[in-house]
Design an enzyme around this catalytic site. Structure first.
Site, PDB file in Angstrom:
ATOM      1  N   TYR A   1      -1.749   4.827  -2.624  1.00 44.55           N
ATOM      2  CA  TYR A   1      -3.206   5.023  -2.571  1.00 44.55           C
ATOM      3  C   TYR A   1      -3.678   5.837  -3.777  1.00 44.55           C
ATOM      4  CZ  TYR A   1      -3.198   2.981   2.054  1.00 44.55           C
ATOM      5  OH  TYR A   1      -3.060   2.102   3.112  1.00 44.55           O
TER       6      TYR A   1
ATOM      7  N   HIS B   1      -9.649  -5.482   9.501  1.00 37.71           N
ATOM      8  CA  HIS B   1      -8.948  -6.627   8.896  1.00 37.71           C
ATOM      9  C   HIS B   1      -8.753  -7.797   9.865  1.00 37.71           C
ATOM     10  CE1 HIS B   1      -8.378  -3.930   5.576  1.00 37.71           C
ATOM     11  NE2 HIS B   1      -7.632  -3.121   6.291  1.00 37.71           N
TER      12      HIS B   1
ATOM     13  N   ASP C   1       0.845  -1.202   0.000  1.00 35.95           N
ATOM     14  CA  ASP C   1       0.000   0.000   0.000  1.00 35.95           C
ATOM     15  C   ASP C   1       0.878   1.249   0.000  1.00 35.95           C
ATOM     16  OD1 ASP C   1      -2.145  -1.654  -0.052  1.00 35.95           O
ATOM     17  OD2 ASP C   1      -3.041  -0.974   1.815  1.00 35.95           O
TER      18      ASP C   1
END
Length: 519
Positions: free
Chosen positions: A206, A352, A203
């Site tokens: 973004y 998560h 990540d």
């Protein structure tokens, strides 16, 4: 034996020095499992910040035409380095004319002194025929000397060769960075800590939701934009991120692994295009033949970078490669075994929670059998360090799992824990974007029969809802100092958010699970 005694004395001195400098006792994993610590989010702070605007000086293109920009380093082998860069101007719209890749050449010219950088291709060919020397500074330029369009001089220092007595000075860990004001604080703080190697656990930019969010932070993308189109790619944001990172990663090698924000689905089923195009990986060098998972050595550390968003099942190619790679590691040469991937197996936050149980069930035993020392992951936008654990059971031979997904991204800090009243996710939540679902209730211990604990789990040693980054200093084949730096302490000296010596115990933890001691 005398040399070993000397090394141990040096290590003891280093540890005592660290304690004296910081003025406090730094615990070791030998003292664990630890009393559990939870530091709640500071309500005087903002949970996040907006994206850095495109016209910010750190994101703007400062070269013209075919001059290199977004220059970055990555390790290839212990004696070679990848140098990558971008040339040409970005195009957006319906009338895009593809650039001709043959219109500009790719050269890297380097020397041990600025004045020794070869000026001609012919001289450079002779130079690169020789391997880079360890622990040596090299000055370099890149681009095309025939245009001419060469970069300014840059410098990097090579890492030590594999061996039990030499290690990178500081290894930086970042996850879920993004391109916000918080991201800027993280990188400024990290740069101040002078790393010699960077691991980015997924990540990165973004960029895939930049247009949809309008540069404004949201804690839940799907909640705030339920009718949004697919999270496609947006290349100008990638370019801005590359320019933002260049001052650091043009002199310090950065090794990356994919996260879910790198999927970037496009037409014709194309995914991960930016990730695969903009970065280089030692995949072929490590025998994986896939840029989604690979390994490399840096001094006495063997790093394994795993892919959470490609097939990880025990019947697949990644598992077969991992098994072979682990089997080939010589722990007398690289005593430390460190693994990293994006999505955590152990996580006590609501966000998560148990999302990647399937991956854990497939691969955990393999890493445990081979005595993995530390595992780094991101994905959760907070910090959490675990007690040594295996299969949700405290185990002195299990790895130390650390979540470092707190780089500063647009989706804000995660603040809810799965054990908080009313915050346990339903089993229909936290579905991975790629991969199966294996959510389960615990079969033993205080949470037996439940999906969530009703208090901080015993395997969760320290958790804090803040942005930051980590630094790992491997001192020798036994001791490594782990320090997590929270962003709000950037102007304070010697004030780590979390700090511990991670200690290997190879005499206790053989590579046979049957001989390992369980708490």
């Amino acid at each position: 034996m005398e040399h070993y005694k000397q090394c141990m004395l040096v290590t003891f001195f280093l540890i005592i020095t660290k304690i004296l400098v910081t003025g406090k006792h730094i615990p070791t994993t030998l003292e664990g499992p630890f009393d559990l610590v939870t530091i709640r989010f500071d309500p005087s702070l903002r949970r996040g910040s907006d994206d850095i605007p495109t016209d910010d000086p750190r994101l703007k293109k400062n070269v013209t035409s075919m001059f290199p920009e977004q220059i970055a380093l990555a390790l290839s082998t212990p004696t070679s380095m990848w140098v990558s860069w971008v040339t040409g101007d970005a195009q957006i719209g319906s009338n895009v004319t593809p650039l001709d890749p043959t219109s500009v050449g790719s050269e890297v010219c380097m020397g041990k002194k600025v004045e020794s950088i070869p000026a001609k291709k012919e001289e450079m060919q002779l130079f690169i025929a020789n391997c880079l020397e360890p622990g040596t500074k090299y000055y370099y330029k890149c681009g095309d000397s025939s245009v001419p369009a060469m970069s300014e001089e840059h410098v990097f220092e090579t890492l030590p060769l594999p061996g039990p007595d030499s290690y990178p000075s500081r290894i930086a860990l970042i996850g879920d960075l993004g391109l916000t004001s918080n991201s800027s604080t993280t990188i400024d703080h990290l740069t101040k800590n002078d790393p010699s190697l960077i691991l980015m656990v997924g990540d990165l930019t973004y960029a895939n939701q930049y247009l949809t969010t309008g540069g404004k932070g949201v804690p839940c993308f799907s909640c705030a934009f339920p009718d949004a189109p697919i999270r496609e790619t947006y290349q100008p944001r990638w370019d801005g991120w590359g320019r933002f990172m260049e001052p650091l990663i043009s002199r310090v090698p950065m090794m990356v692994i994919e996260g879910n924000h790198e999927i970037e689905p496009q037409v014709a089923g194309i995914t991960f295009q930016s990730y695969l195009t903009r970065f280089v990986f030692p995949a072929e060098e490590s025998g994986s033949n896939s840029n989604f998972y690979y390994s490399f050595d840096a001094g006495g550390v063997h790093f394994i970078m795993l892919g959470a968003y490609v097939d990880y099942n025990s019947t697949g190619a990644q598992y077969a490669w991992l098994k072979e790679d682990l089997h080939s590691v010589d722990r007398t040469v690289t005593p430390w075994l460190i693994a990293a991937w994006h999505s955590p197996w152990y996580n006590s936050y609501s966000s998560h929670y148990q999302e990647f149980e399937c991956m854990r069930l497939e691969m955990e035993q393999l890493l445990y059998q081979h005595n993995a020392d530390i595992v780094f992951s991101g994905h959760v936008h907070a910090y959490e360090r675990m007690n040594r654990v295996y299969n949700y059971t405290l185990d002195p031979c299990g790895p130390v799992y650390i979540i470092i997904g707190d780089g500063g991204n647009i989706e804000k800090v995660d603040v809810d824990h799965a054990d908080d009243p009313g915050k346990c996710p339903s089993e229909g939540d936290n579905i991975p974007e790629i991969g199966g679902v294996c959510h389960m209730n615990f079969s033993s211990g205080p949470a037996k029969g439940k999906f969530c604990w009703d208090r901080q789990p015993e395997w969760s040693a320290f958790r804090e809802s803040s942005f930051g980054h980590g630094i790992l200093e491997v001192l020798n084949s036994t001791y490594a100092l782990w320090t997590w730096h929270r962003n709000q302490d950037v102007y304070k000296e010697n004030s780590p958010g979390d700090q511990i010596y991670i200690v290997r115990q190879p005499e206790l933890c053989s590579n046979s699970t049957s001989s390992k001691v369980i708490f």
